[in-house]
Each structure stands twice: as C-alpha cells, then as structure tokens.
Design a protein around this motif. Structure first.
Motif, PDB file in Angstrom:
ATOM      1  N   PHE A 441      47.281  27.463  63.089  1.00  0.00           N
ATOM      2  CA  PHE A 441      48.567  28.061  62.750  1.00  0.00           C
ATOM      3  C   PHE A 441      49.138  27.509  61.448  1.00  0.00           C
ATOM      4  O   PHE A 441      50.329  27.590  61.212  1.00  0.00           O
ATOM      5  N   GLY A 442      48.310  26.929  60.600  1.00  0.00           N
ATOM      6  CA  GLY A 442      48.815  26.429  59.337  1.00  0.00           C
ATOM      7  C   GLY A 442      48.058  25.239  58.794  1.00  0.00           C
ATOM      8  O   GLY A 442      48.052  25.001  57.589  1.00  0.00           O
ATOM      9  N   ARG A 443      47.402  24.470  59.648  1.00  0.00           N
ATOM     10  CA  ARG A 443      46.648  23.315  59.187  1.00  0.00           C
ATOM     11  C   ARG A 443      45.406  23.781  58.432  1.00  0.00           C
ATOM     12  O   ARG A 443      44.915  24.894  58.610  1.00  0.00           O
ATOM     13  N   THR A 444      44.881  22.901  57.597  1.00  0.00           N
ATOM     14  CA  THR A 444      43.708  23.230  56.794  1.00  0.00           C
ATOM     15  C   THR A 444      42.496  23.447  57.690  1.00  0.00           C
ATOM     16  O   THR A 444      42.234  22.675  58.610  1.00  0.00           O
ATOM     17  N   GLU A 445      41.744  24.495  57.408  1.00  0.00           N
ATOM     18  CA  GLU A 445      40.534  24.803  58.164  1.00  0.00           C
ATOM     19  C   GLU A 445      39.334  24.822  57.222  1.00  0.00           C
ATOM     20  O   GLU A 445      39.405  25.357  56.114  1.00  0.00           O
ATOM     21  N   ASP A 446      38.245  24.223  57.665  1.00  0.00           N
ATOM     22  CA  ASP A 446      37.013  24.169  56.884  1.00  0.00           C
ATOM     23  C   ASP A 446      36.068  25.261  57.356  1.00  0.00           C
ATOM     24  O   ASP A 446      35.633  25.273  58.512  1.00  0.00           O
ATOM     25  N   ILE A 447      35.749  26.171  56.449  1.00  0.00           N
ATOM     26  CA  ILE A 447      34.952  27.348  56.789  1.00  0.00           C
ATOM     27  C   ILE A 447      33.538  27.164  56.255  1.00  0.00           C
ATOM     28  O   ILE A 447      33.341  27.070  55.038  1.00  0.00           O
ATOM     29  N   PRO A 448      32.523  27.117  57.127  1.00  0.00           N
ATOM     30  CA  PRO A 448      31.145  26.941  56.655  1.00  0.00           C
ATOM     31  C   PRO A 448      30.483  28.265  56.286  1.00  0.00           C
ATOM     32  O   PRO A 448      30.620  29.267  56.993  1.00  0.00           O
ATOM     33  N   TYR A 449      29.766  28.268  55.177  1.00  0.00           N
ATOM     34  CA  TYR A 449      28.933  29.397  54.765  1.00  0.00           C
ATOM     35  C   TYR A 449      27.526  28.865  54.534  1.00  0.00           C
ATOM     36  O   TYR A 449      27.339  27.726  54.126  1.00  0.00           O
ATOM     37  N   GLY A 450      26.529  29.697  54.778  1.00  0.00           N
ATOM     38  CA  GLY A 450      25.164  29.258  54.529  1.00  0.00           C
ATOM     39  C   GLY A 450      24.203  29.871  55.520  1.00  0.00           C
ATOM     40  O   GLY A 450      24.456  30.932  56.093  1.00  0.00           O
ATOM     41  N   ASP A 451      23.079  29.188  55.753  1.00  0.00           N
ATOM     42  CA  ASP A 451      22.096  29.706  56.690  1.00  0.00           C
ATOM     43  C   ASP A 451      21.307  28.565  57.317  1.00  0.00           C
ATOM     44  O   ASP A 451      21.309  27.430  56.822  1.00  0.00           O
ATOM     45  N   LEU A 452      20.651  28.883  58.427  1.00  0.00           N
ATOM     46  CA  LEU A 452      19.899  27.893  59.188  1.00  0.00           C
ATOM     47  C   LEU A 452      18.657  28.548  59.773  1.00  0.00           C
ATOM     48  O   LEU A 452      18.728  29.656  60.326  1.00  0.00           O
ATOM     49  N   PHE A 453      17.520  27.867  59.633  1.00  0.00           N
ATOM     50  CA  PHE A 453      16.292  28.260  60.325  1.00  0.00           C
ATOM     51  C   PHE A 453      15.817  27.056  61.122  1.00  0.00           C
ATOM     52  O   PHE A 453      15.668  25.952  60.574  1.00  0.00           O
ATOM     53  N   PHE A 658      34.157  27.387  64.139  1.00  0.00           N
ATOM     54  CA  PHE A 658      33.120  28.086  63.395  1.00  0.00           C
ATOM     55  C   PHE A 658      31.753  27.498  63.734  1.00  0.00           C
ATOM     56  O   PHE A 658      31.633  26.304  64.045  1.00  0.00           O
ATOM     57  N   ASN A 659      30.713  28.321  63.667  1.00  0.00           N
ATOM     58  CA  ASN A 659      29.351  27.808  63.712  1.00  0.00           C
ATOM     59  C   ASN A 659      29.065  27.127  62.379  1.00  0.00           C
ATOM     60  O   ASN A 659      29.109  27.758  61.327  1.00  0.00           O
ATOM     61  N   ASP A 660      28.797  25.836  62.411  1.00  0.00           N
ATOM     62  CA  ASP A 660      28.746  25.072  61.164  1.00  0.00           C
ATOM     63  C   ASP A 660      27.332  24.714  60.715  1.00  0.00           C
ATOM     64  O   ASP A 660      27.147  23.846  59.857  1.00  0.00           O
ATOM     65  N   PHE A 661      26.291  25.346  61.302  1.00  0.00           N
ATOM     66  CA  PHE A 661      24.906  25.121  60.888  1.00  0.00           C
ATOM     67  C   PHE A 661      24.472  23.670  61.056  1.00  0.00           C
ATOM     68  O   PHE A 661      23.549  23.209  60.390  1.00  0.00           O
ATOM     69  N   SER A 662      25.161  22.964  61.933  1.00  0.00           N
ATOM     70  CA  SER A 662      24.779  21.575  62.190  1.00  0.00           C
ATOM     71  C   SER A 662      23.518  21.536  63.048  1.00  0.00           C
ATOM     72  O   SER A 662      23.268  22.424  63.872  1.00  0.00           O
ATOM     73  N   VAL A 663      22.735  20.500  62.868  1.00  0.00           N
ATOM     74  CA  VAL A 663      21.484  20.331  63.598  1.00  0.00           C
ATOM     75  C   VAL A 663      21.587  19.054  64.417  1.00  0.00           C
ATOM     76  O   VAL A 663      21.960  17.998  63.904  1.00  0.00           O
ATOM     77  N   GLY A 664      21.263  19.163  65.692  1.00  0.00           N
ATOM     78  CA  GLY A 664      21.286  17.997  66.561  1.00  0.00           C
ATOM     79  C   GLY A 664      19.988  17.882  67.325  1.00  0.00           C
ATOM     80  O   GLY A 664      18.899  18.130  66.785  1.00  0.00           O
ATOM     81  N   GLU A 665      20.087  17.534  68.602  1.00  0.00           N
ATOM     82  CA  GLU A 665      18.878  17.384  69.409  1.00  0.00           C
ATOM     83  C   GLU A 665      18.220  18.730  69.655  1.00  0.00           C
ATOM     84  O   GLU A 665      18.892  19.766  69.747  1.00  0.00           O
ATOM     85  N   PRO A 666      16.900  18.777  69.769  1.00  0.00           N
ATOM     86  CA  PRO A 666      16.217  20.027  70.122  1.00  0.00           C
ATOM     87  C   PRO A 666      16.689  20.489  71.500  1.00  0.00           C
ATOM     88  O   PRO A 666      16.807  19.679  72.431  1.00  0.00           O
ATOM     89  N   GLN A 667      16.963  21.784  71.626  1.00  0.00           N
ATOM     90  CA  GLN A 667      17.489  22.309  72.881  1.00  0.00           C
ATOM     91  C   GLN A 667      16.805  23.620  73.262  1.00  0.00           C
ATOM     92  O   GLN A 667      16.332  24.357  72.393  1.00  0.00           O
ATOM     93  N   LEU A 668      16.810  23.886  74.560  1.00  0.00           N
ATOM     94  CA  LEU A 668      16.390  25.194  75.042  1.00  0.00           C
ATOM     95  C   LEU A 668      17.475  26.209  74.697  1.00  0.00           C
ATOM     96  O   LEU A 668      18.669  25.895  74.719  1.00  0.00           O
TER      97      LEU A 668
END
Length: 672
Positions: A441-453, A658-668
């Motif tokens: 409602f007013g605070r700064t938001e970080d918007i991710p753009y890019g891609d992930l494979f 947002f989906n931020d294209f972060s990578v963590g542990e391998p998951q099903l």
C-alpha cells in the motif's frame, strides 16, 4: 518531474522531495493510527511540523537536509518523486458532521483520545510519495568501484517519522507508549544482515541486493541506502542506510465457534536483534485434547555467518511435532554457498504435510530428515543491469513411518518409507526494478524480471521398489514497455520412471499479468490476472487436486469437488484509495474466479465449471507486522452440497510475492 538549472543540476539519491526554504512552512496535518487487535490500541495524534524546516543552502556545493548531506555535482539532473495527496472530503455536510463530532469529543480528555484513535480530520492532507519505477542499481552505478569508507544506520521508530521525512515525531501519548514498548532494531544486528562491509569496493549489484534484503526483513517497513561522496576524496564514499521499523509485536485471533478458538501472540524482532518468536494457543472443547500450543523460535544470521536456525514445537488435538532446522539461502547475486538441514519428528497426524490433499484415517507417526547443499557460479552478461549465474545443488531426504495404514507395493504408496536423492543444475538471469502500489500500500516493492531454466534429476529408494525422477522448470518475466505492465510465465513438467513407464507426473503452465497504475480522480487502479493449468499424469489412486481457495477459487471449500486436471482464471481490479482510516490505508477490490476441474481422461473444457464473483476492502497499516485485514463478500453461482452460495469473510491475508527466480534445494514439482 525534472528540474534543470543553468549550470548545476542535482541527483537526489534519497528520493525525498526537494522543498526550498522560500516555500515557507507547510500546513499542519493530522494523522491517526488504528490498531485494535487483541486489546492493543495505538493512534497517531497531531503533527506540527514543516517538511524539511531546517534545510540550508550554503555557498558550498551541498544541501543539508535534516541530518544528511547531499552532494550537488555538475551536469546532473534532479529527479523528484511524483507526489499525490491523501484527501478527505472537504466542505458540505460531511465536514459539518466531523466538526460537530470533534467539538463534542474534545469536551473530555478521554473522548478526545478516542476521537484521535478512530478519525482522521477531513480537512487535513498528508502527502504520499509514489515511487517511479527504476532499476534497483541505477542510483549506485556512478559510484561503481569506489571504496566504502563508513557505513552508518539510521533506524526510525514505527510511529512518527517517515522514510522520506525523518523530521516527523510521535506526539500523542498512545503512539509514544507504543514506541517505548517497541525495541528498535539494533545497528549491530542490522549490520550483520548486510553482505558488505567497510573497506569493500562498491558493487552496484551488491548494494541493490542488500537494500532489497533489508526491505524483506519481516520487521522492516522500508529501507533506503544513500551513497555520500567524501569531500576531497574522489575514490571514497560513505553509506547512510535508513530503515523504518515496524511495530514488532502482533496478535491474531481466530474464533471458529463458541467451542473453538485460537489466539496467537508473536514478535518479529525480539529485543531488536531480529529474533522471531511465535506462540499460538488453541481451545477446542469438542476434542479429547481441549488445549493446544504451537510455538516457533527463529534466529537469523548466527554471529554474522548468514546461517539461520529455528526450532518449532506443536502439540494440539491434530498432531504433535517437534522440528529443528539450520539453513542458508542464496540471498544475493554474490552468495556462493547455500544449504540446509531439517530434522522433524511427527506424531498423531492425519497428513504428511499440512497442504496434502490425502487424509489418513490411521494416525501417522514418522521421522523426516532433509539435507541439501548448493554452489553458485557468476556468469558474464552483456547487459550491465543483468545478473546471470549457474547453480549446482544436491539433496538427500528420508521419511520413515512407525505408524501408518497398511502398505503393499500397490497399496497406500503415499505412505511408503523412502529415501530420495536429487541433483539439479539451474541457469538464471535476473534484474530488479523498484516501484510501489502493487501488492503493498505504499512501501517500496522489488520487482524481479528475467528468466530461469532448471533441470532436476533424482533417484528414489522406496520400500518395495526403486525409480528415477526428472523435472524441468522454465520461468520468464518481462516488462512490457508499451503498456508499462508486468508479465510472468512458467512451464514445468516432471515425474518418475518406474518399470519403463512414466508415473506420478505433473504438467503445469501459468501466466500472471499486472497492469500499469492508472488514475481515476483521487484513486489509483491496477488490474491483476492469472491463468493456471495443472495436469496429473498416472498419479497414485489416493492423490487428487481441488479448487479450494488459493488452488483456484478464493473462499471456495469443498471435499466433493476434486480431480486430476484443473484450469482456472483469476481476475482482480484494485483501487488504492487516497483516504485513511485511523492510520490504515485501504484498497477496494472486485474479482472474478472461474475454475474447471475433473478427470485427466477428457478434455479440460468438457469438465465441471465453478466460479466465484465478489468484492471487498483491504486495510493495511505498514507500521505494523500484522497481516493485511480483508473483508470480502463472494457469490458462487454453482456450489456442491457441502458449500453455500454466499460467503462473507473477515480474515488476515499474507501479502502475495513475486516469483523471484531464486534457486534453492532440488525439489519435486508440486501437485496441489
């Protein structure tokens, strides 16, 4: 808005409006803060201040605003924020009503404080900054490679000062009391959250990541890093990091019926050192175990190692759980290693995890262990503003049951003992923009753009057989320049191979859309859209998906509507109001959800259709760590026998991310 001077231009990195002394004092304004949850009430009172009253213009190339210096260099431009005003209705009967109410309330001290608690005077205005969308690194690029001499924090209290106007102070006894109850974030604790230190070379990407990480802390409302050149030393800079605390204490209450209720007390920043402590107490007189407890304690960044650890304990009529975890994430672009350990012991549970669609009639007792480790490698990019990296990760997870339903090779396969070995390789390309009035409602938001494979391979050693796993995940988000909107796309497919056939597979596709911000009168509008398709391929007999709530139609809840194939459309229009109610900003929204679900043996459009239409209001006070308060009315044209056509709901909602294209542990790949 851009101001050009004949010989000298400015870049003001703190994004504060430049108010020259000649403008004089601005009008006083009145702001109220309402917090009525679990008997805690906090209010804003009168503010009597001028914006930047002690701004000085000197003969040197500096402006001193409050306690900060901003360097003015040649051949630069001053970027000022677009500013809109929060207005209450002026004139007419509405104003007369408030004036009469105010005169009556001011007769005693008690009623005067109540008036301040609930009402914002309609003849007052307060500015709200609308942040222009820009790349996160833009303010720091010109200082690339310079040495960081000093790093200093300025921590603002929850009530009173604002990130872009630190001259405001708390005035009413209620807000002063709240500030005294609150433990301000300690500078040493905040410093440990950073991935930079004094003496480092300034990296624009790294600095933008650190600013984003501070904003993501659950007890920080907003954060801003200002780079200050050191006079006389062209290769040195200082960093002034301003953070605005949120009131760290919070409560939640849930009353399902006269016999069933739940009360939660939590602190997101215990003693100002960033520790989090949640306590939930349950009462259900209909169950054998009438009283229940659920607690969680989390320690962030142990001794500056960026390792986090937490312990959780739950003992309710539903289950008994004790869990310990230790983890480190790929927090920044430069983070090389990440990993985690989870050890869990669960007793008397009807599900393996809370989100599982499969419910066991036999109480489940099991142990679960999970270990993973990842390594990140930076990759070169032709685009100055793009982060590219490759991530390799490996994981081992084991679940063993001590009490469960009867199992055989083809019976209750969901409850087989198993050990899963996984490895993944991922390539990601990310850049961030800063904006606001999207999910907040007013605070700064970080918007991710890019891609992930991401490619994931695995091997599962099960109780009665073995099988292999493969999964592919593709994600891409773009900024559409012509329409100034955001578009996110995702496609995944994966599953197990057993005896030369594919089983327990998932195919999913998703598109999300966020429109540009438009104005209509004093309101600002934004539209949201989502299309999602999910198909289960040769799933176990007891597995299914539904349309309940976040899985398709908001508020929908039925055990009779399920299947192995689902398509749903979600549309929402949000109007951010310029008005405030007791310090709470509010937004009006309307929505339409359509879901189709059924067997995977037929075309999805030949399956059963369900829908929900409605409207509501969301209230949010960014000074508080509470969830967004949502009041919603929904009409469902077609419903199963275990659900009604109309739902009226008051709830606390977690902010979407947002989906931020972060990578963590391998998951099903998820099937839910």
């Amino acid at each position: 808005m851009i101001l050009k001077w004949e010989y000298v231009s400015l870049i003001i990195r703190n994004k504060s409006p430049l108010i020259l002394q000649s403008i004089g004092n601005l009008a006083k304004y009145h702001l109220c803060l309402l917090l009525i949850i679990g008997g805690i009430c906090v209010s804003y009172g009168q503010y009597n201040t001028s914006l930047l009253p002690d701004t000085l213009e000197t003969s040197k190339p500096y402006f001193i605003l409050a306690d900060s210096s901003i360097v003015i260099s040649r051949d630069t431009i001053v970027f000022l924020l677009d500013t809109t005003e929060e207005k209450m209705p002026e004139g007419g009967k509405g104003t007369d009503f408030y004036q009469a109410l105010k005169r009556s309330a001011y007769k005693t001290k008690f009623t005067r404080e109540l008036y301040h608690l609930f009402f914002v005077s309609p003849d007052k205005k307060s500015p709200t900054d609308t942040i222009k969308t820009e790349r996160s690194e833009t303010p720091f690029v010109q200082y690339q490679g310079k040495t960081i001499r000093n790093v200093r924090f300025k921590v603002l209290q929850p009530f009173g000062p604002k990130l872009y106007d630190t001259t405001l102070v708390a005035s009413s006894w209620l807000e002063k009391s709240a500030n005294r109850l609150h433990h301000s974030s300690r500078e040493k604790s905040l410093m440990r959250q950073l991935h930079i230190k004094e003496g480092d070379r300034l990296d624009a990407f790294q600095l933008a990541d650190n600013e984003r990480l501070l904003r993501e802390l659950p007890y920080i409302e907003d954060a801003y890093i200002r780079v200050l050149p050191v006079p006389g030393y062209s290769k040195l800079v200082d960093l002034l990091i301003t953070v605005k605390d949120q009131f760290s204490w919070g409560v939640n209450m849930k009353i399902s019926s006269i016999q069933s209720s739940e009360f939660e007390l939590f602190n997101k920043n215990l003693y100002g050192i960033g520790h989090q402590f949640n306590n939930s107490f349950q009462l259900d007189s209909k169950e054998d175990q009438k009283f229940g407890y659920n607690g969680h304690y989390l320690v962030k960044n142990i001794r500056g190692s960026y390792l986090n650890t937490g312990i959780a304990y739950q003992n309710t009529f539903e289950k008994e759980v004790i869990q310990w975890d230790l983890f480190k994430d790929f927090e920044t672009f430069n983070t090389k290693y990440a990993g985690g350990i989870v050890i869990n012991r669960t007793r008397r549970s009807d599900r393996i995890t809370p989100g599982d669609p499969i419910e066991s009639e036999v109480p489940l007792d099991f142990n679960y262990e999970n270990y993973w480790l990842g390594r990140s490698f930076r990759l070169n990019s032709r685009n100055l503003f793009t982060r590219k990296k490759m991530v390799l990760a490996a994981r081992v997870a084991n679940r063993s049951f001590s009490n469960r339903p009867e199992v055989k090779p083809e019976l209750n396969q969901f409850y087989h003992n198993s050990t899963l070995y996984m490895a993944s390789i991922a390539f990601s390309k990310t850049q961030y923009y800063k904006s606001n009035l999207i999910y907040n409602f007013g605070r700064t938001e970080d918007i991710p753009y890019g891609d992930l494979f991401q490619l994931t391979l695995g091997y599962e050693d099960r109780e009665f057989f073995h099988r292999d796993y493969i999964g592919i995940n593709l994600e891409k988000a773009v900024y559409l320049k012509k329409s100034r909107s955001y578009l996110f796309n995702r496609f995944t497919i994966g599953g197990f191979f057993h005896k030369s056939h594919f089983e327990q597979g998932v195919l999913a596709a998703e598109t999300k859309f966020v429109s540009r911000l438009r104005k209509l009168g004093n309101y600002k509008f934004r539209n949201f859209g989502k299309v999602s398709y999910l198909l289960g391929i040769r799933r176990f007999e007891e597995e299914f998906i539904n349309l309940n709530n976040n899985n398709g139609i908001r508020g929908f809840k039925s055990d009779l509507v399920n299947g192995n194939q689902r398509l749903h459309f979600n549309f929402e229009s949000v109007a951010f109001s310029p008005y405030m109610l007791g310090g709470f900003r509010f937004a009006l929204f309307s929505f339409a959800d359509i879901g189709i679900i059924g067997s995977n043996n037929k075309i999805i459009f030949d399956q059963e259709y369900y829908s929900g239409f409605g409207f509501g209001i969301r209230l949010r006070n960014e000074n508080l760590v509470f969830k967004t308060i949502q009041l919603r009315l929904t009409y469902y044209p077609k419903v199963p026998s275990d659900f009604s056509n109309i739902e009226f709901r008051l709830s606390g909602e977690i902010r979407p991310k947002f989906n931020d294209f972060s990578v963590g542990e391998p998951q099903l790949l998820e099937y839910k």
